[in-house]
Design an enzyme around this catalytic site. Structure first.
Site, PDB file in Angstrom:
ATOM      1  N   CYS A  22       0.813  -1.232   0.000  1.00 27.87           N
ATOM      2  CA  CYS A  22       0.000   0.000   0.000  1.00 27.87           C
ATOM      3  C   CYS A  22       0.841   1.273   0.000  1.00 27.87           C
ATOM      4  O   CYS A  22       0.299   2.365  -0.174  1.00 27.87           O
ATOM      5  CB  CYS A  22      -0.969   0.001   1.174  1.00 27.87           C
ATOM      6  SG  CYS A  22      -2.276  -1.203   0.959  1.00 27.87           S
ATOM      7  N   ASN A  74     -10.285   0.673  -0.382  1.00 30.52           N
ATOM      8  CA  ASN A  74      -8.822   0.678  -0.442  1.00 30.52           C
ATOM      9  C   ASN A  74      -8.378   0.185  -1.827  1.00 30.52           C
ATOM     10  O   ASN A  74      -8.515  -1.010  -2.128  1.00 30.52           O
ATOM     11  CB  ASN A  74      -8.275  -0.221   0.669  1.00 30.52           C
ATOM     12  CG  ASN A  74      -6.756  -0.243   0.703  1.00 30.52           C
ATOM     13  OD1 ASN A  74      -6.086   0.261  -0.199  1.00 30.52           O
ATOM     14  ND2 ASN A  74      -6.201  -0.838   1.751  1.00 30.52           N
ATOM     15  N   HIS A 122      -3.222   7.509   2.612  1.00 33.42           N
ATOM     16  CA  HIS A 122      -3.645   6.231   2.040  1.00 33.42           C
ATOM     17  C   HIS A 122      -5.005   5.881   2.647  1.00 33.42           C
ATOM     18  O   HIS A 122      -5.219   6.062   3.845  1.00 33.42           O
ATOM     19  CB  HIS A 122      -2.606   5.160   2.384  1.00 33.42           C
ATOM     20  CG  HIS A 122      -3.048   3.777   2.030  1.00 33.42           C
ATOM     21  ND1 HIS A 122      -3.477   3.438   0.771  1.00 33.42           N
ATOM     22  CD2 HIS A 122      -3.142   2.639   2.781  1.00 33.42           C
ATOM     23  CE1 HIS A 122      -3.808   2.159   0.751  1.00 33.42           C
ATOM     24  NE2 HIS A 122      -3.619   1.650   1.956  1.00 33.42           N
TER      25      HIS A 122
HETATM   26  O1  UT7 Z   1      -3.902  -0.944   3.323  1.00 32.23           O
HETATM   27  C1  UT7 Z   1      -3.064  -1.903   3.881  1.00 32.23           C
HETATM   28  C2  UT7 Z   1      -3.069  -1.859   5.333  1.00 32.23           C
HETATM   29  N1  UT7 Z   1      -4.300  -2.383   5.853  1.00 32.23           N
HETATM   30  C3  UT7 Z   1      -4.941  -1.739   6.790  1.00 32.23           C
HETATM   31  O2  UT7 Z   1      -4.537  -0.684   7.186  1.00 32.23           O
HETATM   32  C4  UT7 Z   1      -6.151  -2.413   7.400  1.00 32.23           C
HETATM   33  C5  UT7 Z   1      -6.021  -2.371   8.889  1.00 32.23           C
HETATM   34  N2  UT7 Z   1      -7.087  -3.055   9.583  1.00 32.23           N
HETATM   35  C6  UT7 Z   1      -8.367  -2.628   9.618  1.00 32.23           C
HETATM   36  O3  UT7 Z   1      -8.719  -1.692   8.965  1.00 32.23           O
HETATM   37  C7  UT7 Z   1      -9.307  -3.305  10.560  1.00 32.23           C
HETATM   38  O4  UT7 Z   1      -8.579  -4.156  11.410  1.00 32.23           O
HETATM   39  C8  UT7 Z   1     -10.419  -4.122   9.878  1.00 32.23           C
HETATM   40  C9  UT7 Z   1     -11.410  -3.181   9.219  1.00 32.23           C
HETATM   41  C10 UT7 Z   1      -9.832  -5.064   8.814  1.00 32.23           C
HETATM   42  C11 UT7 Z   1     -11.176  -4.938  10.910  1.00 32.23           C
HETATM   43  O5  UT7 Z   1     -11.683  -4.081  11.917  1.00 32.23           O
HETATM   44  P1  UT7 Z   1     -11.423  -4.401  13.461  1.00 32.23           P
HETATM   45  O6  UT7 Z   1     -12.128  -3.368  14.226  1.00 32.23           O
HETATM   46  O7  UT7 Z   1      -9.941  -4.533  13.650  1.00 32.23           O
HETATM   47  O8  UT7 Z   1     -12.147  -5.780  13.639  1.00 32.23           O
HETATM   48  P2  UT7 Z   1     -11.542  -7.189  14.055  1.00 32.23           P
HETATM   49  O9  UT7 Z   1     -10.754  -7.786  12.950  1.00 32.23           O
HETATM   50  O10 UT7 Z   1     -10.884  -7.084  15.402  1.00 32.23           O
HETATM   51  O11 UT7 Z   1     -12.872  -8.001  14.229  1.00 32.23           O
HETATM   52  C12 UT7 Z   1     -13.852  -7.651  15.225  1.00 32.23           C
HETATM   53  C13 UT7 Z   1     -15.069  -8.530  15.029  1.00 32.23           C
HETATM   54  C14 UT7 Z   1     -14.739  -9.995  14.880  1.00 32.23           C
HETATM   55  O12 UT7 Z   1     -15.765 -10.743  15.526  1.00 32.23           O
HETATM   56  P3  UT7 Z   1     -15.503 -11.410  16.972  1.00 32.23           P
HETATM   57  O13 UT7 Z   1     -14.330 -12.309  16.780  1.00 32.23           O
HETATM   58  O14 UT7 Z   1     -15.214 -10.242  17.881  1.00 32.23           O
HETATM   59  O15 UT7 Z   1     -16.777 -12.100  17.233  1.00 32.23           O
HETATM   60  C15 UT7 Z   1     -14.822 -10.225  13.408  1.00 32.23           C
HETATM   61  O16 UT7 Z   1     -15.134 -11.561  13.073  1.00 32.23           O
HETATM   62  O17 UT7 Z   1     -15.749  -8.146  13.828  1.00 32.23           O
HETATM   63  C16 UT7 Z   1     -15.951  -9.312  13.021  1.00 32.23           C
HETATM   64  N3  UT7 Z   1     -15.936  -8.926  11.616  1.00 32.23           N
HETATM   65  C17 UT7 Z   1     -17.032  -8.531  10.962  1.00 32.23           C
HETATM   66  N4  UT7 Z   1     -18.314  -8.374  11.345  1.00 32.23           N
HETATM   67  C18 UT7 Z   1     -19.183  -7.936  10.439  1.00 32.23           C
HETATM   68  C19 UT7 Z   1     -14.879  -8.893  10.777  1.00 32.23           C
HETATM   69  N5  UT7 Z   1     -15.284  -8.486   9.563  1.00 32.23           N
HETATM   70  C20 UT7 Z   1     -16.612  -8.247   9.667  1.00 32.23           C
HETATM   71  C21 UT7 Z   1     -17.574  -7.796   8.745  1.00 32.23           C
HETATM   72  N6  UT7 Z   1     -18.850  -7.665   9.176  1.00 32.23           N
HETATM   73  N7  UT7 Z   1     -17.267  -7.487   7.456  1.00 32.23           N
END
Ligand code: UT7
Length: 330
Positions: free
Chosen positions: A115, A285, A255
Site C-alpha cells: 500500500c 482501499n 492512504h
Molecule cells: O492498506 C493496507 C493496510 N491495511 C490496513 O490498514 C487495514 C487495517 N485493519 C483494519 O482496517 C481493521 O482491522 C479491519 C477493518 C480489517 C477490521 O476491523 P477491526 O475493528 O480490527 O475488527 P476485528 O478484525 O478485530 O474483528 C472484530 C469482530 C470480529 O468478531 P468477533 O471475533 O469479535 O466475534 C470479526 O469476526 O468483527 C468481526 N468482523 C465482521 N463483522 C461484520 C470482521 N469483519 C466483519 C464484517 N462484518 N465485514
C-alpha cells in the site's frame, strides 16, 4: 540552481461497476452499519470483464494525464507503475501501459511496496527529475484488488476496490514539488499481510488454489495497530523536519485503508477534518491508487503553494510520508 520534482498534473480512472455495502450484505455475513462504522467505506468500484488487468485502468488514467498536461506520448522519459496486482508477473504492467498510450521513447518498470507503492514510486521518480536527467516522468498507481480478494472472507472483501491514478513529474526551479520524505520498511511484518502463493516460494498448484493462498491474507487488528502508530509517526516526523506547524499544512493526503487510521493520523498532526482528503467511502482501499485518486478528486480545491503531507502504510510492513508543495492552480 536546485531542481525539485513538481507534480504538474493528475489523471485518474475508476471502473463503472459499483459494489455497495448492501450487495456485500448478500454475499457475506456483514452489515452496512458494521462496514461504515469500522472502516468508513460505503462502496467500491470493480473492474469487470474477461482478461481485464490493472493496465486497463492505468492506461485510462495516463491517457487522461497526458491530455490534461498537453503532453505528447513521445515526450515522456520514464513511466513507473506502482502496483501489487500486475497484469502478469512479467512483463511489467508499466510496459503494457506505456504501449497502450503510445509512449515509445521511455523506459518503464513496476514498483511494489504494497500500500506504500505510490509513495515509494513517487520518491524514486523524483530522483530522476531532481538529478536533471529526465524532464517528464509519469508515476501511475493501478490496482485491481478484486483479482486477489476472496469474496467469501468478510473481514477482507469489504475493504478493497479497483482503480488507477497518475501524476506527471517535471522539474521546478522555484521550489515546488516533492521537498522531503521519510520512507520505512520492516520485513518482520510479512506474516500479517500477504498473498502467500503465486511467487517463487509457493508457485501455483491445485493445492495453493484450493487453500485460497492466492487471496489477500491479513490479520486486520494487528495491521491496524501498526498502521495507526507508524503512519502518524512519519507524518509528524516530516512536519518537524520541514518546520511545518498544523496551520502550515493545507492538506493531509492519506492512504485510504480505514477512516479510523486516517483520523488518528490527522489528530496526531493536529489538522482538522476539513484538511483531510477522503474518498474511502466511494472507492475503498485501492492500494497503489488511493493517493493519486485523492489528488484527482481534490485537484480543483488545490492552490499553488499549498503544503501537502502524503502518508501511507501497507504490507511488508512499508510506510512513509512526504511533503509536497503544490505547483499549480487548476
Ligand atoms: O492498506 C493496507 C493496510 N491495511 C490496513 O490498514 C487495514 C487495517 N485493519 C483494519 O482496517 C481493521 O482491522 C479491519 C477493518 C480489517 C477490521 O476491523 P477491526 O475493528 O480490527 O475488527 P476485528 O478484525 O478485530 O474483528 C472484530 C469482530 C470480529 O468478531 P468477533 O471475533 O469479535 O466475534 C470479526 O469476526 O468483527 C468481526 N468482523 C465482521 N463483522 C461484520 C470482521 N469483519 C466483519 C464484517 N462484518 N465485514
Amino acid at each position: 540552481m536546485k531542481i525539485t520534482a513538481a507534480i504538474t498534473g493528475v489523471g485518474g480512472y475508476v471502473p463503472d461497476y459499483v459494489l455497495t455495502n448492501q450487495e456485500l450484505e448478500k454475499l457475506v455475513d456483514t452489515t452496512d452499519e458494521w462496514i461504515t462504522s469500522r472502516t468508513g467505506i460505503k462502496e467500491r468500484r470493480i473492474l469487470k470483464g474477461k482478461d481485464q488487468g490493472s493496465s486497463v485502468m492505468g492506461i485510462q488514467a495516463v491517457r487522461q494525464l497526458l491530455e490534461k498536461t498537453n503532453t505528447r506520448p513521445e515526450e515522456v522519459d520514464l513511466l513507473i507503475c506502482a502496483t501489487v496486482t500486475p497484469d502478469m508477473l512479467f512483463p511489467a504492467t508499466a510496459n503494457i501501459i506505456s504501449a497502450g498510450v503510445g509512449i515509445q521513447n521511455a523506459f518503464s518498470y513496476d514498483l511494489n511496496a504494497a500500500c506504500s507503492s505510490f509513495l515509494y514510486a513517487l520518491t524514486t521518480a523524483a530522483q530522476f527529475v531532481q538529478s536533471g536527467i529526465y524532464k517528464k516522468v509519469v508515476v501511475v498507481g493501478a490496482d485491481k484488488m478484486s483479482a486477489i480478494v476472496d469474496y467469501t472472507d468478510r473481514s477482507n472483501c469489504i475493504l478493497f476496490g479497483d482503480g488507477a491514478g497518475a501524476v506527471m513529474l517535471e522539474p521546478s526551479t522555484d521550489g515546488y514539488g516533492i521537498l522531503d520524505q521519510v520512507l520505512c520498511s520492516n520485513g518482520n511484518g510479512e506474516q500479517f499481510l500477504n498473498q502467500k502463493a503465486g511467487g517463487s516460494r509457493r508457485p501455483p498448484t491445485a493445492e495453493t488454489v484450493a487453500n485460497g493462498e492466492h487471496f489477500i491474507y491479513q490479520e486486520g487488528a494487528t495491521v491496524f495497530k501498526f498502521a495507526v502508530k507508524n503512519m502518524a509517526d512519519v507524518a509528524a516526523q516530516v512536519m518537524t523536519r520541514q518546520g511545518l506547524s498544523h496551520d502550515d499544512v493545507a492538506w493531509l493526503v492519506p492512504h485510504q485503508a480505514n477512516k479510523r487510521i486516517i483520523d488518528a493520523t490527522a489528530n496526531r498532526m493536529g489538522v482538522g477534518p476539513e484538511k483531510v482528503m477522503l474518498n474511502i467511502q466511494r472507492y475503498g482501499n485501492t492500494t497503489s491508487a488511493t493517493i493519486p485518486l485523492c489528488l484527482w478528486d481534490y485537484e480543483k480545491q488545490l492552490h499553488k503553494g499549498d503544503n501537502l503531507i502524503l502518508a501511507a502504510f501497507g504490507g511488508g510492513f512499508t510506510w512513509g510520508a512526504m511533503h509536497v508543495k503544490w505547483a499549480y492552480n487548476s
